[in-house]
Enzyme design. Sequence first.
Site, PDB file in Angstrom:
ATOM      1  N   GLY A   1       1.242   3.816  -1.820  1.00 29.70           N
ATOM      2  CA  GLY A   1       1.451   4.335  -3.161  1.00 29.70           C
ATOM      3  C   GLY A   1       0.617   3.531  -4.137  1.00 29.70           C
ATOM      4  O   GLY A   1      -0.505   3.137  -3.812  1.00 29.70           O
TER       5      GLY A   1
ATOM      6  N   ASN B   1       6.510   5.393   0.746  1.00 32.38           N
ATOM      7  CA  ASN B   1       6.089   6.671   0.146  1.00 32.38           C
ATOM      8  C   ASN B   1       5.691   7.671   1.218  1.00 32.38           C
ATOM      9  O   ASN B   1       5.016   7.323   2.187  1.00 32.38           O
ATOM     10  CB  ASN B   1       4.906   6.433  -0.801  1.00 32.38           C
ATOM     11  CG  ASN B   1       5.272   5.563  -1.997  1.00 32.38           C
ATOM     12  OD1 ASN B   1       6.047   4.612  -1.878  1.00 32.38           O
ATOM     13  ND2 ASN B   1       4.705   5.886  -3.152  1.00 32.38           N
TER      14      ASN B   1
ATOM     15  N   GLU C   1       9.798   8.719  -2.640  1.00 26.11           N
ATOM     16  CA  GLU C   1       9.795   7.311  -2.225  1.00 26.11           C
ATOM     17  C   GLU C   1      11.171   6.883  -1.773  1.00 26.11           C
ATOM     18  O   GLU C   1      12.151   7.111  -2.468  1.00 26.11           O
ATOM     19  CB  GLU C   1       9.416   6.423  -3.404  1.00 26.11           C
ATOM     20  CG  GLU C   1       8.157   6.796  -4.111  1.00 26.11           C
ATOM     21  CD  GLU C   1       7.996   5.983  -5.385  1.00 26.11           C
ATOM     22  OE1 GLU C   1       8.559   4.872  -5.475  1.00 26.11           O
ATOM     23  OE2 GLU C   1       7.329   6.469  -6.292  1.00 26.11           O
TER      24      GLU C   1
ATOM     25  N   PHE D   1      12.126   4.653 -19.531  1.00 22.53           N
ATOM     26  CA  PHE D   1      12.835   3.446 -19.989  1.00 22.53           C
ATOM     27  C   PHE D   1      11.989   2.717 -21.021  1.00 22.53           C
ATOM     28  O   PHE D   1      10.771   2.855 -21.039  1.00 22.53           O
ATOM     29  CB  PHE D   1      13.104   2.515 -18.795  1.00 22.53           C
ATOM     30  CG  PHE D   1      14.030   3.119 -17.783  1.00 22.53           C
ATOM     31  CD1 PHE D   1      15.397   2.935 -17.868  1.00 22.53           C
ATOM     32  CD2 PHE D   1      13.528   3.899 -16.741  1.00 22.53           C
ATOM     33  CE1 PHE D   1      16.260   3.508 -16.947  1.00 22.53           C
ATOM     34  CE2 PHE D   1      14.383   4.479 -15.812  1.00 22.53           C
ATOM     35  CZ  PHE D   1      15.752   4.282 -15.911  1.00 22.53           C
TER      36      PHE D   1
HETATM   37  C1  LIG Z   1      16.357   4.462  -6.533  1.00 26.56           C
HETATM   38  C2  LIG Z   1      15.122   4.600  -7.373  1.00 26.56           C
HETATM   39  C3  LIG Z   1      15.217   5.168  -8.622  1.00 26.56           C
HETATM   40  C4  LIG Z   1      14.092   5.310  -9.434  1.00 26.56           C
HETATM   41  N1  LIG Z   1      14.213   5.858 -10.672  1.00 26.56           N
HETATM   42  C5  LIG Z   1      13.135   5.934 -11.482  1.00 26.56           C
HETATM   43  C6  LIG Z   1      13.237   6.474 -12.799  1.00 26.56           C
HETATM   44  O1  LIG Z   1      14.312   6.899 -13.260  1.00 26.56           O
HETATM   45  N2  LIG Z   1      12.109   6.525 -13.564  1.00 26.56           N
HETATM   46  C7  LIG Z   1      10.905   6.077 -13.113  1.00 26.56           C
HETATM   47  O2  LIG Z   1       9.942   6.134 -13.854  1.00 26.56           O
HETATM   48  N3  LIG Z   1      10.756   5.584 -11.859  1.00 26.56           N
HETATM   49  C8  LIG Z   1      11.844   5.503 -11.032  1.00 26.56           C
HETATM   50  N4  LIG Z   1      11.721   5.004  -9.759  1.00 26.56           N
HETATM   51  C9  LIG Z   1      10.385   4.877  -9.187  1.00 26.56           C
HETATM   52  C10 LIG Z   1       9.732   3.548  -9.411  1.00 26.56           C
HETATM   53  O3  LIG Z   1       9.071   3.580 -10.632  1.00 26.56           O
HETATM   54  C11 LIG Z   1       8.743   3.456  -8.241  1.00 26.56           C
HETATM   55  O4  LIG Z   1       9.467   3.208  -7.072  1.00 26.56           O
HETATM   56  C12 LIG Z   1       7.707   2.422  -8.460  1.00 26.56           C
HETATM   57  O5  LIG Z   1       6.845   2.848  -9.471  1.00 26.56           O
HETATM   58  C13 LIG Z   1       6.927   2.115  -7.202  1.00 26.56           C
HETATM   59  O6  LIG Z   1       5.975   3.092  -6.929  1.00 26.56           O
HETATM   60  P1  LIG Z   1       4.910   2.918  -5.758  1.00 26.56           P
HETATM   61  O7  LIG Z   1       5.615   3.201  -4.465  1.00 26.56           O
HETATM   62  O8  LIG Z   1       3.851   3.941  -6.026  1.00 26.56           O
HETATM   63  O9  LIG Z   1       4.391   1.517  -5.792  1.00 26.56           O
HETATM   64  C14 LIG Z   1      12.835   4.860  -8.943  1.00 26.56           C
HETATM   65  C15 LIG Z   1      12.745   4.287  -7.665  1.00 26.56           C
HETATM   66  C16 LIG Z   1      13.866   4.147  -6.880  1.00 26.56           C
HETATM   67  C17 LIG Z   1      13.744   3.524  -5.519  1.00 26.56           C
HETATM   68  N1  LIG Z   2      13.486  -2.086   2.611  1.00 30.31           N
HETATM   69  C1  LIG Z   2      12.326  -1.400   2.474  1.00 30.31           C
HETATM   70  N2  LIG Z   2      12.325  -0.129   2.001  1.00 30.31           N
HETATM   71  C2  LIG Z   2      11.163   0.557   1.863  1.00 30.31           C
HETATM   72  N3  LIG Z   2       9.944   0.039   2.167  1.00 30.31           N
HETATM   73  C3  LIG Z   2       9.875  -1.213   2.650  1.00 30.31           C
HETATM   74  C4  LIG Z   2      11.060  -1.990   2.820  1.00 30.31           C
HETATM   75  N4  LIG Z   2      10.708  -3.201   3.317  1.00 30.31           N
HETATM   76  C5  LIG Z   2       9.379  -3.197   3.462  1.00 30.31           C
HETATM   77  N5  LIG Z   2       8.853  -1.996   3.055  1.00 30.31           N
HETATM   78  C6  LIG Z   2       7.410  -1.696   3.091  1.00 30.31           C
HETATM   79  O1  LIG Z   2       6.928  -1.938   1.808  1.00 30.31           O
HETATM   80  C7  LIG Z   2       5.846  -1.033   1.567  1.00 30.31           C
HETATM   81  C8  LIG Z   2       5.352  -1.202   0.147  1.00 30.31           C
HETATM   82  O2  LIG Z   2       6.113  -0.555  -0.819  1.00 30.31           O
HETATM   83  P1  LIG Z   2       5.623  -0.509  -2.312  1.00 30.31           P
HETATM   84  O3  LIG Z   2       5.591  -1.882  -2.892  1.00 30.31           O
HETATM   85  O4  LIG Z   2       6.440   0.532  -2.965  1.00 30.31           O
HETATM   86  O5  LIG Z   2       4.098  -0.089  -2.204  1.00 30.31           O
HETATM   87  P2  LIG Z   2       3.433   1.365  -2.167  1.00 30.31           P
HETATM   88  O6  LIG Z   2       3.031   1.620  -3.573  1.00 30.31           O
HETATM   89  O7  LIG Z   2       2.260   1.257  -1.246  1.00 30.31           O
HETATM   90  O8  LIG Z   2       4.467   2.330  -1.692  1.00 30.31           O
HETATM   91  C9  LIG Z   2       6.427   0.262   2.077  1.00 30.31           C
HETATM   92  O9  LIG Z   2       5.484   1.260   2.337  1.00 30.31           O
HETATM   93  C10 LIG Z   2       7.026  -0.253   3.413  1.00 30.31           C
HETATM   94  O10 LIG Z   2       6.007  -0.280   4.408  1.00 30.31           O
HETATM   95 MG   LIG Z   3       6.273   2.687  -2.667  1.00 27.07          MG
END
Ligand SMILES: Cc1cc2nc3c(=O)[nH]c(=O)nc-3n(C[C@H](O)[C@H](O)[C@H](O)COP(=O)(O)O)c2cc1C
Ligand SMILES: Nc1ncnc2c1ncn2[C@@H]1O[C@H](COP(=O)(O)OP(=O)(O)O)[C@@H](O)[C@H]1O
Ligand SMILES: [Mg+2]
Length: 169
Positions: free
Chosen positions: A22, A36, A86, A116
């Site tokens: 991601g 993701n 995600e 937020f």
């Molecule tokens: C349980 C949960 C709830 C979330 N709720 C929101 C939300 O309400 N608004 C938002 O902008 N992002 C929300 N996120 C997303 C986070 O912004 C996102 O996981 C983060 O940007 C990481 O993205 P990446 O996997 O591309 O690195 C949520 C993520 C999780 C796991």
């Molecule tokens: N408890 C967990 N839940 C989800 N992903 C996890 C966990 N522990 C390790 N990971 C690893 O962390 C990686 C990175 O997540 P994140 O920081 O959101 O980066 P990205 O933007 O690449 O998704 C996931 O793709 C997964 O391989």
């Molecule tokens: Mg991620």
Amino acid sequence: MLTRSMAMKGLPYFTVGKVVKGFGRGSKDLGIPTANFPDEVVNDLPEDIGTGVYYGWATVDNGPVHKMVMSIGWNPYFKNSKKSMETHILHAFGTDFYGSQLRICIIGYVRPEMDFWTLDDLITTIKNDIDTANRQLDTAEMKAFKDHAFFQSEIIDNKIVNGNTYYIN
Ligand SMILES: Cc1cc2nc3c(=O)[nH]c(=O)nc-3n(C[C@H](O)[C@H](O)[C@H](O)COP(=O)(O)O)c2cc1C
Ligand SMILES: Nc1ncnc2c1ncn2[C@@H]1O[C@H](COP(=O)(O)OP(=O)(O)O)[C@@H](O)[C@H]1O
Ligand SMILES: [Mg+2]
């Protein structure tokens, strides 16, 4: 059996796909990693399952079934231009698992996705979601899905077959 928590149309929903990269914000900016799904899995989502925060069960590469909480949408705080799905798994893996096969069953809805004022507010809210998921998944009704055939079935020719067919992306 239709219960209040699953009253939302389209639940439970089962899917599977390979973990992709991601934006790298989950671990780095939030301290909450999310696995993701690829675009094909996101595009396969039925209309009934709208954007928002959900909970359910997950396995990585046929490992144990863990609790999970999931975000579906455009992450309004970061204003993503692409819809994402995600999964944060309630388990300490201690390592990345990009490229692994993630199977999930979405069972319950928590809230809509929100914007937020601060990153801390987003993090606090996600931690609350994790607590909610953790509690909800301890109920007998939700625990039943942990033992669902979906998580025990083998993968044959890019399909999981056990009465229903789940295609793998
Ligand atoms: C349980 C949960 C709830 C979330 N709720 C929101 C939300 O309400 N608004 C938002 O902008 N992002 C929300 N996120 C997303 C986070 O912004 C996102 O996981 C983060 O940007 C990481 O993205 P990446 O996997 O591309 O690195 C949520 C993520 C999780 C796991
Ligand atoms: N408890 C967990 N839940 C989800 N992903 C996890 C966990 N522990 C390790 N990971 C690893 O962390 C990686 C990175 O997540 P994140 O920081 O959101 O980066 P990205 O933007 O690449 O998704 C996931 O793709 C997964 O391989
Ligand atoms: Mg991620």
